[in-house]
Design a protein around this motif. Structure first.
Motif, PDB file in Angstrom:
ATOM      1  N   MET A   8     -13.979 -13.171  64.877  1.00  8.95           N
ATOM      2  CA  MET A   8     -13.678 -13.889  63.630  1.00  8.95           C
ATOM      3  C   MET A   8     -12.450 -14.795  63.821  1.00  8.95           C
ATOM      4  SD  MET A   8     -14.554 -11.084  60.659  1.00  8.95           S
ATOM      5  CE  MET A   8     -14.785 -12.331  59.396  1.00  8.95           C
ATOM      6  N   PRO A   9     -12.580 -15.839  64.658  1.00  6.60           N
ATOM      7  CA  PRO A   9     -11.434 -16.708  64.955  1.00  6.60           C
ATOM      8  C   PRO A   9     -10.894 -17.470  63.747  1.00  6.60           C
ATOM      9  CG  PRO A   9     -13.460 -17.649  65.825  1.00  6.60           C
ATOM     10  CD  PRO A   9     -13.792 -16.259  65.361  1.00  6.60           C
ATOM     11  N   LYS A  76     -19.075  -9.324  63.720  1.00  6.39           N
ATOM     12  CA  LYS A  76     -18.596 -10.559  63.100  1.00  6.39           C
ATOM     13  C   LYS A  76     -18.475 -10.466  61.580  1.00  6.39           C
ATOM     14  CE  LYS A  76     -20.069 -13.517  66.836  1.00  6.39           C
ATOM     15  NZ  LYS A  76     -20.537 -14.828  67.211  1.00  6.39           N
ATOM     16  N   THR A  77     -18.267  -9.262  61.076  1.00  7.34           N
ATOM     17  CA  THR A  77     -18.109  -9.041  59.638  1.00  7.34           C
ATOM     18  C   THR A  77     -16.931  -8.100  59.407  1.00  7.34           C
ATOM     19  OG1 THR A  77     -20.500  -9.293  59.343  1.00  7.34           O
ATOM     20  CG2 THR A  77     -19.276  -8.300  57.519  1.00  7.34           C
ATOM     21  N   GLU A  91     -17.555 -15.458  58.415  1.00  8.65           N
ATOM     22  CA  GLU A  91     -17.263 -16.872  58.602  1.00  8.65           C
ATOM     23  C   GLU A  91     -18.550 -17.675  58.542  1.00  8.65           C
ATOM     24  OE1 GLU A  91     -15.124 -17.133  62.314  1.00  8.65           O
ATOM     25  OE2 GLU A  91     -13.477 -15.917  61.540  1.00  8.65           O
ATOM     26  N   ILE A  92     -18.471 -18.895  57.951  1.00 10.73           N
ATOM     27  CA  ILE A  92     -19.664 -19.737  57.903  1.00 10.73           C
ATOM     28  C   ILE A  92     -19.514 -21.038  58.683  1.00 10.73           C
ATOM     29  CG2 ILE A  92     -20.480 -18.739  55.748  1.00 10.73           C
ATOM     30  CD1 ILE A  92     -19.592 -21.375  54.369  1.00 10.73           C
ATOM     31  N   ASP A  93     -18.275 -21.455  58.962  1.00  5.16           N
ATOM     32  CA  ASP A  93     -18.036 -22.612  59.816  1.00  5.16           C
ATOM     33  C   ASP A  93     -16.618 -22.519  60.361  1.00  5.16           C
ATOM     34  OD1 ASP A  93     -16.311 -23.653  57.822  1.00  5.16           O
ATOM     35  OD2 ASP A  93     -17.842 -24.968  57.000  1.00  5.16           O
ATOM     36  N   MET A 114     -14.745 -18.158  48.232  1.00  3.53           N
ATOM     37  CA  MET A 114     -14.763 -19.084  49.352  1.00  3.53           C
ATOM     38  C   MET A 114     -13.314 -19.371  49.710  1.00  3.53           C
ATOM     39  SD  MET A 114     -16.485 -22.847  49.834  1.00  3.53           S
ATOM     40  CE  MET A 114     -15.408 -23.658  48.666  1.00  3.53           C
ATOM     41  N   ILE A 115     -12.961 -19.166  50.986  1.00  2.00           N
ATOM     42  CA  ILE A 115     -11.602 -19.367  51.470  1.00  2.00           C
ATOM     43  C   ILE A 115     -11.638 -20.477  52.514  1.00  2.00           C
ATOM     44  CG2 ILE A 115      -9.592 -18.263  52.521  1.00  2.00           C
ATOM     45  CD1 ILE A 115     -11.078 -15.532  51.889  1.00  2.00           C
ATOM     46  N   GLN A 116     -10.922 -21.554  52.270  1.00  2.00           N
ATOM     47  CA  GLN A 116     -10.868 -22.681  53.199  1.00  2.00           C
ATOM     48  C   GLN A 116      -9.452 -22.811  53.739  1.00  2.00           C
ATOM     49  OE1 GLN A 116     -14.561 -25.069  51.798  1.00  2.00           O
ATOM     50  NE2 GLN A 116     -13.493 -25.155  53.695  1.00  2.00           N
TER      51      GLN A 116
END
Length: 148
Positions: A8-9, A76-77, A91-93, A114-116
């Motif tokens: 999860m970078p 990855k979760t 992560e989605i992108d 949603m966290i950006q």
């Protein structure tokens, strides 16, 4: 099996302390609540939990709250199962993490966040979409910057 740092970078870019403001609005955009926040996102090396988050909130009237969220990791979760919430994040992108969680005391309610994170890793924009019985009823708008 990968570690959380490898798997999860984008989440790892959130490591550190964040300060900001939470603004909660109803479906018409009316402000229901507004308060300050200070969040600490940690990746402890020698711990049962590869992720640990501390949320501190402060209101203008002097009210304060602090909540701790230890997280486990697999495939990855990121998973949360505390006395307060049940949830997971993925992560989605290359700049976005999605979090789903529900409060254990309110089984008919859940939310998606949603966290950006900005390319320079110093700013975050977060939105929560609150659902009760599968109907949206409010949103939380969060603007944060890294504490330096």
């Amino acid at each position: 099996m990968s570690t959380i740092r490898e798997g999860m970078p984008v989440l790892v870019r959130h490591e550190g302390d964040w300060v900001g403001t939470y603004t909660i609005v109803d479906n018409a955009g009316n402000i229901l609540d507004k308060h300050e926040s200070h969040l600490s996102c940690q990746f402890p090396e020698d711990s049962t939990y590869p992720y640990y988050q501390i949320n501190r909130y402060k209101w203008a009237n002097g009210k304060q709250e602090e909540h701790q969220f230890p997280g486990t990791y697999k495939d990855k979760t990121l998973f949360f199962d505390t006395e307060r919430i049940l949830g997971k994040a993925w992560e989605i992108d290359d700049s976005t993490v999605i979090l789903w969680f529900a409060y254990k005391t309110a089984p008919d309610m859940n939310l998606y966040e949603m966290i950006q994170i900005s390319p320079d890793n110093n700013y975050r924009a977060r939105t929560w979409h609150w659902f009760k019985n599968h109907q949206i009823y409010q949103r939380t708008l969060i603007q944060e910057e890294r504490l330096r």
